[in-house]
Design a protein around this motif. Structure first.
Motif, mmCIF file in Angstrom:
data_model
loop_
_atom_site.group_PDB
_atom_site.id
_atom_site.type_symbol
_atom_site.label_atom_id
_atom_site.label_comp_id
_atom_site.label_asym_id
_atom_site.label_seq_id
_atom_site.Cartn_x
_atom_site.Cartn_y
_atom_site.Cartn_z
ATOM 1 N N ASN A 109 -5.374 0.904 -3.800
ATOM 2 C CA ASN A 109 -5.729 -0.461 -3.416
ATOM 3 C C ASN A 109 -5.086 -1.535 -4.286
ATOM 4 N N HIS A 110 -4.139 -1.140 -5.120
ATOM 5 C CA HIS A 110 -3.498 -2.108 -6.013
ATOM 6 C C HIS A 110 -2.091 -2.435 -5.509
ATOM 7 N N PRO A 111 -1.878 -3.659 -4.996
ATOM 8 C CA PRO A 111 -0.499 -4.054 -4.637
ATOM 9 C C PRO A 111 0.405 -3.971 -5.862
ATOM 10 N N LEU A 112 1.621 -3.530 -5.646
ATOM 11 C CA LEU A 112 2.551 -3.383 -6.766
ATOM 12 C C LEU A 112 3.143 -4.724 -7.181
ATOM 13 N N ARG A 153 0.802 -1.229 0.000
ATOM 14 C CA ARG A 153 0.000 0.000 0.000
ATOM 15 C C ARG A 153 0.840 1.286 0.000
ATOM 16 N N VAL A 154 1.947 1.258 0.733
ATOM 17 C CA VAL A 154 2.728 2.478 0.952
ATOM 18 C C VAL A 154 3.123 3.139 -0.364
ATOM 19 N N TRP A 155 3.573 2.362 -1.320
ATOM 20 C CA TRP A 155 4.072 2.916 -2.583
ATOM 21 C C TRP A 155 3.016 3.775 -3.265
ATOM 22 N N ALA A 156 1.785 3.268 -3.319
ATOM 23 C CA ALA A 156 0.720 3.965 -4.042
ATOM 24 C C ALA A 156 0.202 5.163 -3.249
ATOM 25 N N GLN A 157 0.122 5.013 -1.944
ATOM 26 C CA GLN A 157 -0.361 6.109 -1.108
ATOM 27 C C GLN A 157 0.508 7.347 -1.275
ATOM 28 N N GLN A 158 1.820 7.162 -1.229
ATOM 29 C CA GLN A 158 2.698 8.319 -1.304
ATOM 30 C C GLN A 158 2.786 8.887 -2.708
#
Length: 787
Positions: A316-319, A300-305
């Motif tokens: 909500n998409h895991p990388l 989650r962290v990657w997309a949130q930031q």
């Protein structure tokens, strides 16, 4: 003994075929009996027979053709214990004259050293200008996996694959149950299948040539494997292995369809784009490292930031998607996350599809997507990049919209004093305080692990993800200034040399700081940041903290002329950015330094977590090596349940070991473009990333030991920042298999003016690693094998 191809060979029964025979005898036994391939006529004789009278052997050889090949067949060559491949001389294009043949035969025998009487030489007609020449295995040699591993040269060079010379080489992995499309691959597989009927299940190593669709078997020998035989437990997991292969293919087919919340008609998967799992945790990471990376960054962290920095929301998409134990980036999700959130949906869709199609057509860019494919920020070469978009069907108004969005996004990051970039720096400072609070508290180990992870996500990896994005924007701006001639290459190098990061601080502190304080400050670092089995600096301070002086200041101090500053200011004004040149360079410096500092601080939380996991496991009888197979989610679940730590660790470790062992036999490409890539694929011919403008010639070093690296070109698989200690030992150069221009080790190498090849790729890395002496010419972007 004297034999020729005209002797009685074809009457041999299968029981008389043996790979325990010499190279020449094996080929002789196969002459005239294969349906899928031909064996060239041959004469062979022993050293004793050659000494007794070589004239008759030369006379027999002359009957074979106008041009000949004289080949080695030493007794200790191609045995069950040692192949000695390439050790002995074979001479090509030998003229059909007594003098030439006599000289060539003597040379081959001389290459054996002290030739024994039963050692052999054999002679065959030279096969001219074949379409393919190659080497192939019927097992993956590291894992004994069920793959054909085929390497072939397409230029007609009969020695390029075995010698490692520059050539056009194709490297393929083909699962035993797969059906490749290329005819020549089907022919090689058919040859293996026929040899299987003759030699049984023995792993084989063959050399072959194909000319005008006709296959020639040049050599067959036992393949020496890292794993001699499968364990009974491994054999019992065959059904689970086959199920995993089936699930991989089904998953790829499902993931290749449209997703209602993502732009893009398809997706691709890669181990190198975006957060680059191959560089950080490896292609086959153990479960604890993999689960920690997912928990701390890629779930989650990657997309949130990224959303916080002005990009499209893919929260909500895991990388990462894990296939056969390999972490792959969902490239469609990644490309969506680089779209400015102000772009209209139709244009975002068109842009993502363009990125995906570009990568699919140019797979060699898979480790350079942010530099060569994606437009994620303003840079001084943006106009040229937009012109390329127009050539690909984008209208002028669409290009204008993209330009405006990128300028606004970049301007906000650079100039807004209240921007998330500046908040992220403050969060990193806050994490340092919270680390001490948790570590010094009376909480038990499980609670400390839980809160260190939670704080690391919220105050460590989350702001680090932002600082990494700002650092990338900074490098893009700096590189584009150089490419646009606003600054020189010397300016570029000297500026990066002036940046003070953790690496340079470690070097400076090692000269002046007392050893106990040095260890306290840097002791939490590990060469494998997420790997519990990797020793911390404070566990082996003698290895990581050098007493040498380190690197001297080899570059000029960074300074721009008034004319350069004015030109940069004019370029900024024309592009509607609100900053000036001084502000811009301050941002670039701060962003690069903050990125490295953020990594340094959050890795302390991660490193301390691993220490606590080790202590927890030790209490109930599990070693570091055992705990590397645990899943962090199972450990974190202990904080909110009454589950037994002993039972939980035992269960997760057992499952992790079984899955990890099974996955070692699954080979997947670095870039998956279609579901069938899970069955067969050609290894990408990666384009390495050269760092600095330097040129050095030095010995190769693969033994990563402080006593061995000084003055040498050091080879490490991943561009992991935990290997910072290398730079304090005056290494001559650095080569990594994985990594990109924006990786940590690339920044450190640039800062310290160490010539480096970052992300050489599997093929080049192995080739160069086996050399004794290399010349790395970064300016010409070329590596020369000296010896």
């Amino acid at each position: 003994m004297f034999m020729s191809y005209s002797d009685n060979i074809v009457t041999l029964s299968r029981s008389e075929l043996s790979l325990a025979s010499s190279k020449a005898e094996v080929l002789n036994s196969l002459y005239g009996r294969l349906k899928s391939a031909s064996v060239l006529p041959l004469n062979f004789f022993t050293f004793a027979e050659w000494k007794r009278g070589g004239d008759k052997h030369i006379h027999a050889a002359k009957q074979l053709g106008a041009e000949l090949i004289v080949r080695s067949s030493c007794l200790n060559e191609d045995t069950d214990c040692s192949s000695q491949a390439g050790k002995y001389t074979s001479l090509l294009h030998v003229k059909n004259t007594t003098e030439a043949l006599s000289h060539a035969i003597s040379k081959v025998f001389e290459s054996y050293g002290d030739a024994q009487n039963d050692d052999q030489v054999f002679i065959q007609p030279m096969l001219d200008t074949p379409d393919f020449v190659g080497v192939a295995f019927n097992r993956e040699p590291n894992s004994n996996g069920n793959y054909y591993v085929i390497s072939a040269d397409t230029t007609g060079d009969t020695q390029s694959v075995t010698s490692g010379a520059d050539s056009t080489i194709q490297n393929w992995f083909i699962r035993h149950d797969a059906k490749p499309e290329e005819k020549w691959l089907v022919q090689v597989i058919a040859l293996f299948e026929e040899l299987h009927t003759l030699f049984g299940t023995c792993p084989l190593d063959i050399e072959f040539a194909i000319k005008k669709n006709k296959v020639f078997l040049l050599q067959v020998r036992p393949l020496l494997l890292a794993l001699k035989q499968e364990s009974q437990e491994s054999k019992s997991n065959t059904k689970q292995y086959e199920l995993e292969l089936s699930c991989i293919e089904k998953k790829l087919k499902r993931m290749s369809t449209r997703h209602p919340y993502l732009c893009g008609e398809q997706t691709l998967f890669g181990v190198m784009p975006d957060w680059n799992p191959a560089e950080i945790i490896g292609v086959k990471p153990k479960p604890l490292a993999l689960s920690l990376y997912k928990e701390l960054v890629t779930d989650r962290v990657w997309a949130q930031q990224r959303f916080n920095y002005g990009y499209r929301n893919v929260y909500n998409h895991p990388l990462l998607l894990v296939l056969g134990g390999t972490p792959f980036v969902d490239i469609r999700a990644s490309f969506n996350s680089f779209i400015p959130n102000t772009l209209a949906e139709p244009l975002a869709e068109k842009l993502v599809n363009h990125y995906l199609n570009t990568l699919k057509a140019s797979p060699h860019l898979h480790d350079k997507v942010e530099f060569s494919i994606v437009l994620s920020c303003f840079n001084f070469g943006l106009k040229g990049q937009l012109d390329e978009l127009k050539q690909c069907g984008f209208s002028q108004s669409e290009c204008n919209e993209i330009q405006r969005a990128l300028i606004v996004l970049t301007d906000n990051v650079i100039t807004d004093k209240n921007s998330v970039f500046h908040q992220d720096i403050k969060k990193i400072d806050e994490l340092e305080k919270r680390q001490d609070q948790i570590i010094q508290s009376d909480l038990n180990k499980i609670d400390k692990i839980y809160w260190l992870i939670e704080d690391c996500k919220n105050y460590g990896t989350l702001p680090f993800a932002g600082l990494a994005r700002a650092g990338f924007i900074a490098i893009q701006l700096l590189k584009s200034m150089c490419e646009s001639k606003l600054i020189t290459q010397c300016d570029y190098d000297s500026f990066l040399h002036s940046v003070k990061t953790v690496s340079s601080a470690l070097l400076d502190d090692s000269k002046t700081m007392q050893r106990d304080l040095l260890i306290k400050k840097y002791g939490h670092l590990r060469p494998g940041t997420y790997d519990i089995t990797s020793k911390r600096y404070d566990e082996e301070p003698g290895s990581y903290f050098s007493t040498t002086k380190g690197f001297s200041d080899k570059l000029n101090k960074f300074a721009l002329s008034l004319e350069q500053l004015n030109n940069i200011n004019e370029a900024l004004s024309r592009s509607n950015l609100s900053c000036d040149a001084v502000t811009l360079f301050n941002f670039i410096k701060n962003a690069i330094e903050a990125r490295e500092y953020g990594k340094f601080v959050f890795s302390r939380s991660l490193s301390q977590t691993l220490v606590l996991i080790e202590q927890l496991g030790s209490q109930v009888g599990f070693s570091r090596d055992d705990l590397a197979f645990a899943d962090i989610k199972e450990i974190l679940r202990l904080q909110s349940t009454s589950h037994s730590a002993t039972a939980t660790l035992a269960s997760t470790i057992t499952l992790g070991k079984e899955y990890y062992e099974m996955c070692q036999k699954i080979k997947l490409p670095a870039l998956i473009r279609r579901p069938s890539d899970a069955q067969f694929y050609q290894v990408l011919a990666e384009e390495p990333n050269f760092v600095t403008s330097g040129c050095i010639t030095a010995p190769v070093c693969t033994n990563i030991d402080p006593n061995s690296v000084a003055g040498k070109i050091v080879f490490i698989e991943a561009a992991d920042p935990g290997f910072d200690w290398l730079f304090s030992y005056e290494i001559a150069g650095l080569v990594t298999q994985f990594g990109g221009l924006n990786s940590h080790m690339a920044i450190r190498a640039q800062e310290l003016n160490v010539p480096a090849v970052i992300g050489a790729g599997e093929w080049w890395f192995k080739k160069w690693k086996n050399a004794e002496m290399l010349k790395i010419d970064c300016q010409c972007q070329k590596v020369h094998i000296i010896s």
